[in-house]
Design a protein around this motif. Structure first.
Motif, PDB file in Angstrom:
ATOM      1  N   ILE A   1       3.778   4.318 -35.229  1.00 29.94           N
ATOM      2  CA  ILE A   1       3.256   3.056 -35.168  1.00 29.94           C
ATOM      3  C   ILE A   1       1.949   2.851 -35.183  1.00 29.94           C
ATOM      4  N   CYS A   2       1.083   3.851 -34.509  1.00 32.94           N
ATOM      5  CA  CYS A   2      -0.474   3.705 -34.422  1.00 32.94           C
ATOM      6  C   CYS A   2      -0.835   4.309 -35.874  1.00 32.94           C
ATOM      7  N   GLY A   3      -0.029   4.936 -36.807  1.00 31.89           N
ATOM      8  CA  GLY A   3      -0.551   5.223 -38.242  1.00 31.89           C
ATOM      9  C   GLY A   3      -0.950   4.002 -39.059  1.00 31.89           C
ATOM     10  N   SER A   4      -0.492   2.902 -38.502  1.00 34.16           N
ATOM     11  CA  SER A   4      -0.706   1.613 -39.346  1.00 34.16           C
ATOM     12  C   SER A   4      -2.013   1.232 -38.944  1.00 34.16           C
ATOM     13  N   PHE A   5      -2.412   1.699 -38.149  1.00 36.06           N
ATOM     14  CA  PHE A   5      -4.096   1.172 -37.774  1.00 36.06           C
ATOM     15  C   PHE A   5      -5.039   2.364 -37.868  1.00 36.06           C
ATOM     16  N   VAL A   6      -4.649   3.280 -38.548  1.00 38.41           N
ATOM     17  CA  VAL A   6      -5.560   4.539 -38.982  1.00 38.41           C
ATOM     18  C   VAL A   6      -7.109   3.783 -39.336  1.00 38.41           C
ATOM     19  N   PRO A   7      -7.075   2.728 -40.150  1.00 37.03           N
ATOM     20  CA  PRO A   7      -8.330   2.325 -40.790  1.00 37.03           C
ATOM     21  C   PRO A   7      -9.278   1.634 -39.512  1.00 37.03           C
ATOM     22  N   CYS A   8      -8.580   1.125 -38.432  1.00 36.67           N
ATOM     23  CA  CYS A   8      -9.122   0.762 -37.421  1.00 36.67           C
ATOM     24  C   CYS A   8      -9.758   1.919 -36.525  1.00 36.67           C
ATOM     25  N   PHE A   9      -9.031   2.957 -36.456  1.00 42.30           N
ATOM     26  CA  PHE A   9      -9.615   3.939 -35.576  1.00 42.30           C
ATOM     27  C   PHE A   9     -10.637   4.542 -36.306  1.00 42.30           C
ATOM     28  N   LYS A  10     -10.403   4.748 -37.718  1.00 44.59           N
ATOM     29  CA  LYS A  10     -11.497   5.505 -38.435  1.00 44.59           C
ATOM     30  C   LYS A  10     -12.929   4.511 -38.377  1.00 44.59           C
ATOM     31  N   GLY A  11     -12.632   3.357 -38.167  1.00 47.21           N
ATOM     32  CA  GLY A  11     -13.780   2.320 -38.273  1.00 47.21           C
ATOM     33  C   GLY A  11     -14.472   2.690 -36.797  1.00 47.21           C
ATOM     34  N   LEU A  12     -13.820   2.572 -35.585  1.00 42.42           N
ATOM     35  CA  LEU A  12     -14.297   3.219 -34.506  1.00 42.42           C
ATOM     36  C   LEU A  12     -15.134   4.218 -34.317  1.00 42.42           C
ATOM     37  N   ALA A  13     -14.450   5.421 -35.041  1.00 40.29           N
ATOM     38  CA  ALA A  13     -15.080   6.670 -35.208  1.00 40.29           C
ATOM     39  C   ALA A  13     -16.546   6.778 -35.762  1.00 40.29           C
ATOM     40  N   PHE A  14     -16.473   5.950 -36.985  1.00 37.98           N
ATOM     41  CA  PHE A  14     -17.552   5.866 -37.638  1.00 37.98           C
ATOM     42  C   PHE A  14     -18.662   4.999 -36.827  1.00 37.98           C
ATOM     43  N   ALA A  15     -18.331   3.810 -36.070  1.00 36.23           N
ATOM     44  CA  ALA A  15     -19.312   3.018 -35.552  1.00 36.23           C
ATOM     45  C   ALA A  15     -19.761   3.920 -34.342  1.00 36.23           C
ATOM     46  N   GLN A  16     -18.949   4.778 -33.774  1.00 34.22           N
ATOM     47  CA  GLN A  16     -19.398   5.502 -32.613  1.00 34.22           C
ATOM     48  C   GLN A  16     -20.531   6.427 -33.125  1.00 34.22           C
ATOM     49  N   LYS A  17     -20.135   7.174 -34.328  1.00 31.42           N
ATOM     50  CA  LYS A  17     -21.102   8.023 -34.928  1.00 31.42           C
ATOM     51  C   LYS A  17     -22.502   7.193 -35.266  1.00 31.42           C
ATOM     52  N   GLN A  18     -22.256   6.128 -35.773  1.00 29.97           N
ATOM     53  CA  GLN A  18     -23.681   5.387 -36.048  1.00 29.97           C
ATOM     54  C   GLN A  18     -24.411   5.252 -34.553  1.00 29.97           C
ATOM     55  N   LEU A  19     -23.808   4.758 -33.878  1.00 29.56           N
ATOM     56  CA  LEU A  19     -24.320   4.543 -32.332  1.00 29.56           C
ATOM     57  C   LEU A  19     -24.732   5.830 -31.682  1.00 29.56           C
ATOM     58  N   GLY A  20     -24.637   7.088 -32.322  1.00 32.35           N
ATOM     59  CA  GLY A  20     -25.013   8.242 -31.689  1.00 32.35           C
ATOM     60  C   GLY A  20     -24.330   8.963 -30.623  1.00 32.35           C
TER      61      GLY A  20
END
Length: 102
Positions: free
Chosen positions: A7-26
């Motif tokens: 079920i969470c697999g449908s939201f992988v783009p959201c999880f990826k966005g979170l990972a990228f945002a955290q990367k950008q925030l350091g």
């Protein structure tokens, strides 16, 4: 747990966005954990995805930036290496070339 992952697999783009945002925030430790979650979910729902190798590589880079060492970093590096070799082939120098690109 498997049904939840599917079920969470449908939201992988959201999880990826979170990972990228955290990367950008350091916040590299949280970013590495988020990329690891993306890889785990994507392996479950789309094991042949080209994103797997890239995101696994990002996970290792973020782990390193967070100062992680030892078993966690080695495990993440093994996953990244396996996925790069599966996706791009295992010829001489393939892993090193793809690791440089990522």
């Amino acid at each position: 747990e498997r049904v939840q992952d599917l079920i969470c697999g449908s939201f992988v783009p959201c999880f990826k966005g979170l990972a990228f945002a955290q990367k950008q925030l350091g916040d590299h430790k949280k970013s590495a954990s988020a990329y690891e979650r993306c890889v785990a979910l994507l392996e479950e729902v789309a094991p042949g995805s080209a994103y797997l190798a890239r995101w696994a590589s990002e996970c290792v880079l973020e782990s390193s930036r967070a100062g992680e060492e030892g078993a966690v970093l080695r495990r993440r590096a093994r996953v990244a290496r396996r996925l790069i070799l599966v996706h791009h082939g295992c010829g001489h120098g393939v892993f090193e070339l793809m690791a440089e690109r990522y």
